[in-house]
Design a protein around this motif. Structure first.
Motif, PDB file in Angstrom:
ATOM      1  N   GLU A 168       0.857  -1.180   0.000  1.00  0.00           N
ATOM      2  CA  GLU A 168       0.000   0.000   0.000  1.00  0.00           C
ATOM      3  C   GLU A 168       0.895   1.232   0.000  1.00  0.00           C
ATOM      4  N   GLY A 169       0.696   2.108  -0.974  1.00  0.00           N
ATOM      5  CA  GLY A 169       1.492   3.323  -1.082  1.00  0.00           C
ATOM      6  C   GLY A 169       0.918   4.439  -0.231  1.00  0.00           C
ATOM      7  N   THR A 170       1.666   5.517  -0.138  1.00  0.00           N
ATOM      8  CA  THR A 170       1.212   6.676   0.621  1.00  0.00           C
ATOM      9  C   THR A 170       0.730   7.789  -0.304  1.00  0.00           C
ATOM     10  N   HIS A 171       0.713   7.522  -1.613  1.00  0.00           N
ATOM     11  CA  HIS A 171       0.300   8.529  -2.580  1.00  0.00           C
ATOM     12  C   HIS A 171      -1.229   8.609  -2.670  1.00  0.00           C
ATOM     13  N   GLU A 172      -1.721   9.660  -3.305  1.00  0.00           N
ATOM     14  CA  GLU A 172      -3.156   9.885  -3.434  1.00  0.00           C
ATOM     15  C   GLU A 172      -3.780   8.836  -4.356  1.00  0.00           C
ATOM     16  N   LYS A 173      -4.896   8.289  -3.925  1.00  0.00           N
ATOM     17  CA  LYS A 173      -5.610   7.290  -4.720  1.00  0.00           C
ATOM     18  C   LYS A 173      -6.596   8.011  -5.632  1.00  0.00           C
ATOM     19  N   LEU A 174      -6.516   7.754  -6.935  1.00  0.00           N
ATOM     20  CA  LEU A 174      -7.468   8.340  -7.871  1.00  0.00           C
ATOM     21  C   LEU A 174      -8.678   7.438  -8.063  1.00  0.00           C
TER      22      LEU A 174
END
Length: 100
Positions: A61-67
């Protein structure tokens, strides 16, 4: 995406169906990062080979914004698999990919 004012990867404000298709086939956009998409079976040769299940992939799981929400992404994968037709190779990959 246009109504929210989001831009494409190239900075355009106009979205096309191909952009959406690419987003719904790439787990990065739902917050997941995939490692080991390719691997090197022989360290002396150092030739990369695409990983079609030969080596276990790692999902983080990344920490970037989910689109795209993970639920929508998983549902899109189910629908895409359901509508795929064509022959498969010995690894189970589609040789002909067409939708009806």
């Amino acid at each position: 995406m246009e109504q929210e004012g989001r831009k494409t990867a190239t900075g355009l404000t106009r979205w096309q169906s191909g952009y959406i298709n690419r987003m719904l086939s790439n787990p990065f956009y739902c917050g997941r990062i995939v490692y080991r998409k390719q691997y090197v079976p022989d360290y002396l040769v150092q030739k990369k080979i695409n990983n079609y299940g030969d080596v276990e992939k790692v999902y983080v799981e990344g920490t970037h914004e989910k689109l795209v929400s993970p639920e929508d992404f998983d549902r899109a994968q189910e629908l895409r698999a359901k509508h795929r037709i064509g022959k498969r190779d010995k690894r189970g990959n589609h040789l002909l990919q067409a939708c009806h």
